[in-house]
Design an enzyme around this catalytic site. Structure first.
Site, PDB file in Angstrom:
ATOM      1  N   ARG A  37      56.412  36.617  35.306  1.00 45.75           N
ATOM      2  CA  ARG A  37      56.303  37.152  36.674  1.00 45.75           C
ATOM      3  C   ARG A  37      57.666  37.515  37.253  1.00 45.75           C
ATOM      4  O   ARG A  37      57.779  38.471  38.020  1.00 45.75           O
ATOM      5  CB  ARG A  37      55.592  36.151  37.573  1.00 45.75           C
ATOM      6  CG  ARG A  37      54.109  36.148  37.275  1.00 45.75           C
ATOM      7  CD  ARG A  37      53.363  35.270  38.236  1.00 45.75           C
ATOM      8  NE  ARG A  37      51.937  35.514  38.095  1.00 45.75           N
ATOM      9  CZ  ARG A  37      51.005  34.625  38.322  1.00 45.75           C
ATOM     10  NH1 ARG A  37      51.325  33.402  38.704  1.00 45.75           N
ATOM     11  NH2 ARG A  37      49.734  34.939  38.178  1.00 45.75           N
ATOM     12  N   LYS A 199      32.800  30.599  34.593  1.00 45.75           N
ATOM     13  CA  LYS A 199      31.755  30.556  35.624  1.00 45.75           C
ATOM     14  C   LYS A 199      31.340  31.926  36.143  1.00 45.75           C
ATOM     15  O   LYS A 199      32.108  32.877  36.074  1.00 45.75           O
ATOM     16  CB  LYS A 199      32.285  29.764  36.815  1.00 45.75           C
ATOM     17  CG  LYS A 199      32.430  28.289  36.517  1.00 45.75           C
ATOM     18  CD  LYS A 199      32.779  27.564  37.784  1.00 45.75           C
ATOM     19  CE  LYS A 199      32.526  26.085  37.633  1.00 45.75           C
ATOM     20  NZ  LYS A 199      32.659  25.385  38.882  1.00 45.75           N
ATOM     21  N   GLY A 355      44.439  35.493  34.336  1.00 43.17           N
ATOM     22  CA  GLY A 355      45.397  34.648  33.609  1.00 43.17           C
ATOM     23  C   GLY A 355      44.994  34.355  32.182  1.00 43.17           C
ATOM     24  O   GLY A 355      45.801  34.490  31.259  1.00 43.17           O
ATOM     25  N   GLY A 378      42.826  37.298  40.426  1.00 43.12           N
ATOM     26  CA  GLY A 378      41.889  37.370  41.552  1.00 43.12           C
ATOM     27  C   GLY A 378      41.976  38.716  42.251  1.00 43.12           C
ATOM     28  O   GLY A 378      40.955  39.319  42.598  1.00 43.12           O
TER      29      GLY A 378
HETATM   30  P1  AMP Z   1      37.669  31.661  34.188  1.00 49.28           P
HETATM   31  O1  AMP Z   1      38.741  30.901  34.897  1.00 49.28           O
HETATM   32  O2  AMP Z   1      36.330  31.605  34.860  1.00 49.28           O
HETATM   33  O3  AMP Z   1      38.095  33.069  33.815  1.00 49.28           O
HETATM   34  O4  AMP Z   1      37.435  30.870  32.800  1.00 49.28           O
HETATM   35  C1  AMP Z   1      38.383  30.832  31.771  1.00 49.28           C
HETATM   36  C2  AMP Z   1      37.983  29.706  30.854  1.00 49.28           C
HETATM   37  O5  AMP Z   1      36.667  29.903  30.385  1.00 49.28           O
HETATM   38  C3  AMP Z   1      38.846  29.542  29.615  1.00 49.28           C
HETATM   39  O6  AMP Z   1      39.623  28.393  29.740  1.00 49.28           O
HETATM   40  C4  AMP Z   1      37.833  29.418  28.486  1.00 49.28           C
HETATM   41  O7  AMP Z   1      38.104  28.337  27.615  1.00 49.28           O
HETATM   42  C5  AMP Z   1      36.552  29.131  29.228  1.00 49.28           C
HETATM   43  N1  AMP Z   1      35.354  29.492  28.445  1.00 49.28           N
HETATM   44  C6  AMP Z   1      35.114  30.630  27.786  1.00 49.28           C
HETATM   45  N2  AMP Z   1      33.932  30.569  27.132  1.00 49.28           N
HETATM   46  C7  AMP Z   1      33.421  29.355  27.382  1.00 49.28           C
HETATM   47  C8  AMP Z   1      32.222  28.678  26.958  1.00 49.28           C
HETATM   48  N3  AMP Z   1      31.324  29.286  26.159  1.00 49.28           N
HETATM   49  N4  AMP Z   1      32.020  27.416  27.407  1.00 49.28           N
HETATM   50  C9  AMP Z   1      32.918  26.829  28.215  1.00 49.28           C
HETATM   51  N5  AMP Z   1      34.062  27.408  28.648  1.00 49.28           N
HETATM   52  C10 AMP Z   1      34.303  28.652  28.222  1.00 49.28           C
END
Ligand code: AMP
Length: 398
Positions: A37, A199, A355, A378
Site C-alpha cells: 500500500r 460469507k 484482500g 470493500g
Molecule cells: P471473504 O472475507 O468473505 O472474502 O472470505 C475469504 C475467506 O473465505 C478466505 O479466508 C477463504 O479461506 C474462505 N473460504 C473460501 N472458501 C471457503 C469454504 N468452502 N469454506 C470456508 N471458508 C472458505
C-alpha cells in the site's frame, strides 16, 4: 462525472494535503509485513514532490476506535517511506495538534510530513466538521488517493473537502476509477464476474447488481453452501450463513429473470475436518455426506468456470473459491487465477479486488498478468454494486 485529477493542477509552491491508504499489515513485532500500500501511493507522492510542493500525508492504520493505541502508530510507515523517497520525511506525534502544526511550519518545498493515525481521534470516523477544518488547514489543495476508504464518509475522505478546494483524485484513485469504471459503464463482452469468499453477507448488493450487468456470474467459496441449503441440499458441516438464507433465496429468484446466467458449482472438494491433514474427496454437490465439509470447488466446476473465463473479454474477481490458505484446498483458486491471467494475456480487461483474492494472485505470481489489482476490497465491491462512493462524490468535478 470526471473528477479533477492531480495532473490538472499547477502544484509548484503549494501545500498539498493528501489522504492515502497506509493501512498496512503489521507482524507480531510491529514491523510492516507488507508495504504494497505504501508503494501504491508513491506515484502520487512523487508527482507532488517533483512539482515542488510541500506534502502532508494522512492515513488510518487498524481500528484504534478513537483512542491512542501506540501499536497502531504510523511511525514505522514514516520510516519505511523515508527509505523509499530521496527527500526528507517528517513525522508528527499527533494528527492536528502541536506536533503536527510545528512540523508543518518547518516543512520546505519537496518535503513530506506524515500525520499520526487519523483514527486515534473519534472525530475522524464521526466526520466531525471541527476536525475536518483543522485537517484542511494543512493544505492549499486536497488530494484523495485512498480508494480503499472512499466508501466511508469520514473527516479525511469527505469532511475536509468542504473546507478545502480544489479536491482532486490522486493517481492511484484515478487508476482505480478508470479500471473499475470501465467494467461498470462499458464492459467489453462477454463480461464474467467470479465471486467467492466465506460469507454471503456483505456481497448481497454486488451480487444483485452484477446479475443485471454481467453475462455470467460464477459463484464459489464458502458462500455457495448457503445457496445449496436454500435448494434443500444436505451440505454436511459446510459453512452456512444462516442469517443470509432469505437473501440467498431472493438472489436465486432474481437470477431466473436477470440478464446474467448465475452458475453455482456442480462438484466440490470435501474434507472430514477443516485441516490440511483431513481426509479429502471430490463429490457432486448433491452428495455431501454428514460430517464432511466443502472446502474448494471440484474438477468439473473448474472446467466449467475455466471455459467461461476463457471466452470472456472482461472479468471481475473478488474472493477465493476455496480455502486457498491450505494447499489441499487451493486448487480451485489457482485454476481461476490462471484462467483470468490467460484471458488477460489474450486481451481481456481483468480486475481483481478484495484482500484474499489479491493475496492469492500475488502468491501465485500472477499479479503482472492482471489488468488491474484493486487496492480497495470493500470499496471495489460497493463500486461494482453501483453505489456512489462518498469519498469520490466529494471531489471537485473536472
Ligand atoms: P471473504 O472475507 O468473505 O472474502 O472470505 C475469504 C475467506 O473465505 C478466505 O479466508 C477463504 O479461506 C474462505 N473460504 C473460501 N472458501 C471457503 C469454504 N468452502 N469454506 C470456508 N471458508 C472458505
Amino acid at each position: 462525472m470526471r473528477k479533477m485529477g492531480l495532473r490538472d493542477l499547477d502544484l509548484a509552491g503549494k501545500r498539498v494535503l493528501m489522504r492515502v491508504d497506509f493501512n498496512v499489515p503489521l507482524d507480531k513485532d510491529g514491523a510492516i509485513a507488507d508495504d504494497t500500500r505504501i508503494r501504491a501511493s508513491l506515484p502520487s507522492i512523487r508527482h507532488v514532490l517533483d512539482a515542488g510542493a510541500r506534502l502532508v500525508l494522512m492515513s488510518h492504520l487498524g481500528r484504534p476506535k478513537g483512542k491512542v493505541v501506540p501499536e497502531m502508530s504510523l511511525r514505522p510507515v514514516a520510516d519505511r517511506l523515508a527509505e523509499l523517497l530521496p527527500s526528507p520525511v517528517r513525522f508528527a506525534d499527533d494528527t492536528v495538534g502541536e506536533s503536527a502544526r510545528s512540523q508543518a511550519s518547518r516543512q520546505k518545498p519537496g518535503e513530506t510530513l506524515l500525520l499520526e493515525n487519523l483514527r486515534f481521534a473519534k472525530a475522524e470516523t464521526d466526520n466531525d466538521p471541527v476536525f475536518s477544518r483543522e485537517l484542511a488547514a494543512f493544505g492549499d489543495v486536497y488530494v484523495n488517493d485512498a480508494f480503499g476508504t472512499a466508501h466511508r464518509a469520514h473527516a479525511s475522505t469527505v469532511g475536509v473537502a468542504s473546507f478545502l478546494a480544489p479536491a482532486c483524485a490522486g493517481l492511484l484513485m484515478e487508476t482505480e476509477l478508470h479500471n473499475l469504471g470501465l467494467l461498470l459503464q462499458a464492459p467489453p463482452r462477454p463480461f464474467t464476474a467470479i465471486l467467492g469468499g466465506a460469507k454471503v453477507q456483505g456481497k448481497v448488493e454486488v451480487i444483485e447488481h452484477l446479475l443485471d450487468t454481467v453475462d455470467t456470474l460464477l459463484l464459489g467459496g464458502g458462500m455457495i453452501f448457503t445457496f445449496f441449503k436454500v435448494h434443500g441440499l444436505g451440505v454436511g458441516d459446510s459453512l452456512v450463513d444462516l442469517e443470509s438464507l432469505e437473501v440467498a433465496e431472493r438472489i436465486l429468484a432474481k437470477a431466473e429473470t436477470s440478464r446474467a446466467k448465475l452458475v453455482l458449482p456442480q462438484d466440490v472438494v470435501i474434507a472430514d475436518d477443516f485441516s490440511g491433514e483431513a481426509a479429502r474427496r471430490e463429490v457432486l454437490v448433491t452428495d455431501i455426506p454428514d460430517g464432511w465439509q466443502g472446502l474448494d470447488i471440484g474438477p468439473r466446476t473448474i472446467v466449467r468456470f475455466r471455459d467461461t473465463i476463457d471466452a470472456s473479454r472482461a472479468v471481475f474477481w473478488n474472493g477465493p473459491v476455496g480455502v486457498f490458505e491450505i494447499p489441499a484446498f487451493a486448487g480451485g483458486t489457482r485454476a481461476i487465477g490462471e484462467a483470468v491471467a490467460a484471458a488477460t494475456d489474450r486481451g481481456a480487461h481483468s480486475v481483481v479486488g478484495g484482500g484474499d483474492s489479491v493475496s492469492a494472485v500475488n502468491q501465485l505470481g500472477l499479479a503482472d498478468r492482471i489488468t488491474h489489482i484493486s487496492t480497495g476490497g470493500g470499496a471495489s465491491l460497493e463500486f461494482m454494486a453501483g453505489c456512489r462512493l462518498p469519498g469520490v462524490e466529494a471531489l471537485t468535478g473536472a
